[in-house]
Design an enzyme around this catalytic site. Structure first.
Site, PDB file in Angstrom:
ATOM      1  CB  THR A  96     -72.889  20.129 -34.217  1.00  0.00           C
ATOM      2  OG1 THR A  96     -71.895  19.894 -33.223  1.00  0.00           O
ATOM      3  CG2 THR A  96     -72.305  19.875 -35.579  1.00  0.00           C
ATOM      4  CD  GLU A 146     -72.319  17.598 -38.551  1.00  0.00           C
ATOM      5  OE1 GLU A 146     -73.488  17.953 -38.829  1.00  0.00           O
ATOM      6  OE2 GLU A 146     -72.004  17.132 -37.450  1.00  0.00           O
ATOM      7  CE  LYS A 165     -80.095  -5.360 -32.153  1.00  0.00           C
ATOM      8  NZ  LYS A 165     -78.689  -5.549 -32.379  1.00  0.00           N
ATOM      9  CD1 TRP A 198     -82.221  -3.743 -34.196  1.00  0.00           C
ATOM     10  CD2 TRP A 198     -81.717  -2.177 -35.704  1.00  0.00           C
ATOM     11  NE1 TRP A 198     -80.869  -3.621 -34.215  1.00  0.00           N
ATOM     12  CE2 TRP A 198     -80.519  -2.667 -35.131  1.00  0.00           C
ATOM     13  CE3 TRP A 198     -81.633  -1.176 -36.676  1.00  0.00           C
ATOM     14  CZ2 TRP A 198     -79.266  -2.184 -35.502  1.00  0.00           C
ATOM     15  CZ3 TRP A 198     -80.394  -0.703 -37.048  1.00  0.00           C
ATOM     16  CH2 TRP A 198     -79.218  -1.205 -36.464  1.00  0.00           C
TER      17      TRP A 198
HETATM   18  P1  ADP Z   1     -78.654  18.368 -34.229  1.00  0.00           P
HETATM   19  O1  ADP Z   1     -77.852  17.098 -34.189  1.00  0.00           O
HETATM   20  O2  ADP Z   1     -78.418  19.276 -33.123  1.00  0.00           O
HETATM   21  O3  ADP Z   1     -80.119  18.128 -34.472  1.00  0.00           O
HETATM   22  P2  ADP Z   1     -78.395  19.078 -36.973  1.00  0.00           P
HETATM   23  O4  ADP Z   1     -79.370  20.105 -37.267  1.00  0.00           O
HETATM   24  O5  ADP Z   1     -77.124  19.092 -37.710  1.00  0.00           O
HETATM   25  O6  ADP Z   1     -78.082  19.157 -35.465  1.00  0.00           O
HETATM   26  O7  ADP Z   1     -79.137  17.707 -37.108  1.00  0.00           O
HETATM   27  C1  ADP Z   1     -78.935  16.794 -38.117  1.00  0.00           C
HETATM   28  C2  ADP Z   1     -79.731  15.562 -37.832  1.00  0.00           C
HETATM   29  O8  ADP Z   1     -81.135  15.847 -37.868  1.00  0.00           O
HETATM   30  C3  ADP Z   1     -79.558  14.476 -38.837  1.00  0.00           C
HETATM   31  O9  ADP Z   1     -78.386  13.745 -38.604  1.00  0.00           O
HETATM   32  C4  ADP Z   1     -80.818  13.641 -38.625  1.00  0.00           C
HETATM   33  O10 ADP Z   1     -80.691  12.779 -37.531  1.00  0.00           O
HETATM   34  C5  ADP Z   1     -81.838  14.686 -38.287  1.00  0.00           C
HETATM   35  N1  ADP Z   1     -82.660  14.988 -39.471  1.00  0.00           N
HETATM   36  C6  ADP Z   1     -82.573  16.046 -40.278  1.00  0.00           C
HETATM   37  N2  ADP Z   1     -83.525  16.003 -41.236  1.00  0.00           N
HETATM   38  C7  ADP Z   1     -84.230  14.873 -41.045  1.00  0.00           C
HETATM   39  C8  ADP Z   1     -85.327  14.242 -41.714  1.00  0.00           C
HETATM   40  N3  ADP Z   1     -85.933  14.788 -42.749  1.00  0.00           N
HETATM   41  N4  ADP Z   1     -85.748  13.039 -41.243  1.00  0.00           N
HETATM   42  C9  ADP Z   1     -85.165  12.467 -40.180  1.00  0.00           C
HETATM   43  N5  ADP Z   1     -84.147  13.014 -39.502  1.00  0.00           N
HETATM   44  C10 ADP Z   1     -83.676  14.197 -39.922  1.00  0.00           C
END
Ligand code: ADP
Length: 542
Positions: A186, A331, A436, A441
């Site tokens: 990650t 993940e 917040k 929120w």
């Molecule tokens: P990083 O945390 O570095 O961005 P990841 O690619 O694993 O690594 O990111 C996953 C995160 O990206 C998710 O937990 C979410 O917060 C965000 N995410 C992915 N797809 C979407 C989406 N369609 N809408 C909103 N958030 C998203």
């Protein structure tokens, strides 16, 4: 009672055989070179995969040793994707855009034995290599391997020389489907990156989801443009799914800027594509400035961060391209949910479904957890943190049981939102980005989407900033489209009606470029830092 069914392992070698055999002549991988393309059929990729596996064995790769890649999206990376896991070793895709100390940290943590490097990345890689303690061999793809000044104890090889003369068939071993096939760290914005280790089985099952009509819908004969990097979340599973189903892959290599990307699209005619929203923002601006024919595309999968609804509308109305909004994480392999409206929805009614993060497939179970730890109903109102589990969802990190992120076998996503009774996920924020204000929120994503619907706005990022009265209030950072103008008061006025009065932001700032993460998402951490350092010129509307 035992079943009477065969129990052959679900393995990457199966995908390799299917792609390079039945689809060997009809599917191809196209690598963009800037002014043209290199092409290989999947049969050729299959033969190269065998040669690479022999070559890696020759370098002493045995068992589940890790083979790293430090590469763009190209044919050789695809070959490594297939060869390394199929021979029983573990593919480790290194994110070339992580901070230097993070790249060497993950290479050491994964104990990479060999690293394959694109020659165009040698200047960057050369600086990192001395810190990589377990690497014994570097294989340079293209260019001159002598350009790499390696520390003693590390041998450098040229990819083409290494593969030349190797047999073009390999006796792929029968592996346990639950064994490690590939790993990806990650991006670790706060702590050290964490390793997610995919199994053959998880990748195989995930590939099937990518190919399902209601998944990414990848089909035989498709030409899939993988803009999403192969060093990030396995390029959303496209390379493996493409070999499973016989879809061609279009690989932009290092030409990821809007202009060459659009030139490639016009020349190579993708039918579908996948990338994070910020990439498409650039592509749409380029098409505005310099129109090209991209009518070959019927669908674009957008995810990685929330897709602004205005972008979906533009794709649909201007180009007839359907945006499929998807949510996922490193993940979750990464496909977590995908927004295809129910068959009963027609006309304008499809939009609330399409704008949501979509439905979790059967293989991804989800639940919403409230502040007090209680499980919340899927009633379209109750907001909590999403937790997921399933056969392609991680249950731990490599060598690090992070209790923060996992409990009871569920992955805490850190994403906050609600689910409708029909199972559509609506994410309102990342837990750490929620604002917040006076005990209520405010969704930063909702505000960003609304601001980005203004025609003069190219990008908008919203963060919470300290406020004496309300404890926190939203600050909107706006990047205007080239040649366009709008001031804070006008943008705030534009939000009236679509955003509740108390949510209307009074803090605004105009920036020339939005800070982005290593994979091109808005980097709110950096924006917050800029704000804390007083580097932003903030306008306070009263
Ligand atoms: P990083 O945390 O570095 O961005 P990841 O690619 O694993 O690594 O990111 C996953 C995160 O990206 C998710 O937990 C979410 O917060 C965000 N995410 C992915 N797809 C979407 C989406 N369609 N809408 C909103 N958030 C998203």
């Amino acid at each position: 009672m035992l079943s009477t069914m065969n129990d052959g392992p679900l393995s990457i070698a199966r995908l390799l055989r299917q792609g390079s055999g039945p689809h060997g002549a009809s599917a191809e991988v196209v690598t963009w070179t800037g002014d043209g393309a290199r092409r290989s059929t999947y049969a050729e990729v299959g033969r190269d995969a065998a040669r690479l596996a022999h070559a890696l064995r020759g370098l002493g790769v045995t068992g589940d040793q890790r083979v790293g890649t430090f590469m763009w999206n190209n044919a050789e990376h695809l070959t490594a994707y297939l060869a390394v896991p199929s021979m029983g070793a573990v593919l480790h895709t290194l994110n070339i855009r992580l901070f230097p100390e993070q790249v060497s940290y993950v290479a050491n943590h994964a104990e990479d034995h060999v690293v394959l490097v694109d020659h165009t990345l040698l200047p960057l890689f050369g600086k990192l290599l001395p810190e990589m303690k377990t690497v014994r061999h570097v294989v340079v793809v293209g260019g001159d391997p002598a350009a790499l000044d390696a520390p003693s104890g590390v041998e450098v090889h040229g990819y083409a020389d290494l593969l030349a003369g190797q047999p073009d068939e390999f006796d792929w071993p029968e592996l346990d489907e639950r064994s490690a096939a590939a790993m990806c760290y990650t991006s670790g914005t706060t702590a050290n990156p964490k390793g997610v280790v995919y199994s053959h089985r998880s990748i195989y099952l995930h590939s099937m989801q990518v190919c399902m009509t209601d998944g990414m819908g990848l089909r035989q004969g498709d030409r899939g443009l993988a803009v999403v990097p192969m060093f990030h979340a396995m390029s959303w599973g496209l390379p493996y799914a493409a070999f499973m189903i016989g879809a061609s892959m279009l690989m932009p290599d290092r030409f990821l800027q809007p202009e060459p990307l659009v030139t490639m699209m016009a020349a190579e005619r993708p039918t579908m594509a996948a990338a994070v929203p910020t990439i498409w923002q650039g592509v749409l601006a380029e098409l505005d400035a310099n129109p090209r024919d991209i009518s070959s595309m019927h669908e674009v999968v957008i995810g990685g961060s929330a897709c602004p609804p205005a972008m979906m509308r533009t794709f649909q109305e201007r180009y007839g391209i359907t945006v499929v909004h998807a949510w996922g994480m490193t993940e979750t392999s990464p496909l977590g949910s995908l927004a295809r409206p129910p068959a009963s929805a027609t006309g304008e009614d499809v939009w609330p479904y399409r704008e949501s993060q979509g439905r979790l497939p059967a293989s991804v179970e989800g639940r919403l957890v409230g502040d007090d730890g209680g499980i919340l109903p899927w009633d379209g109102r109750s907001v909590g943190e999403l937790e997921v589990r399933g056969p392609w969802v991680a249950k731990a990190y490599c060598g690090d049981d992070d209790p923060e992120k996992f409990h009871d076998g569920w992955l805490r996503t850190g994403d906050v939102g609600y689910l409708t009774p029909e199972g559509f996920l609506h994410l309102t924020d990342r837990a750490k980005d929620v604002i917040k204000s006076g005990g209520e929120w405010i969704s930063s994503v909702e505000l960003e989407n609304q601001v980005m619907a203004h025609p003069a706005v190219a990008e908008a990022m919203v963060i919470g900033v300290p406020d004496e009265k309300w404890s926190e209030r939203p600050l909107v950072a706006v990047v205007l489209r080239e040649g366009q103008s709008a001031d804070a008061a006008e943008l705030r006025e534009f939000l009236t009606g679509s955003v509740a009065g108390w949510q209307l932001p009074e803090y605004w700032t105009f920036i020339t470029e939005a800070p982005k993460t290593s994979v091109g998402k808005f980097d709110k951490k950096r924006l917050r830092q800029h704000h804390a350092e007083g580097a932003l010129d903030v306008i306070h509307l009263t």
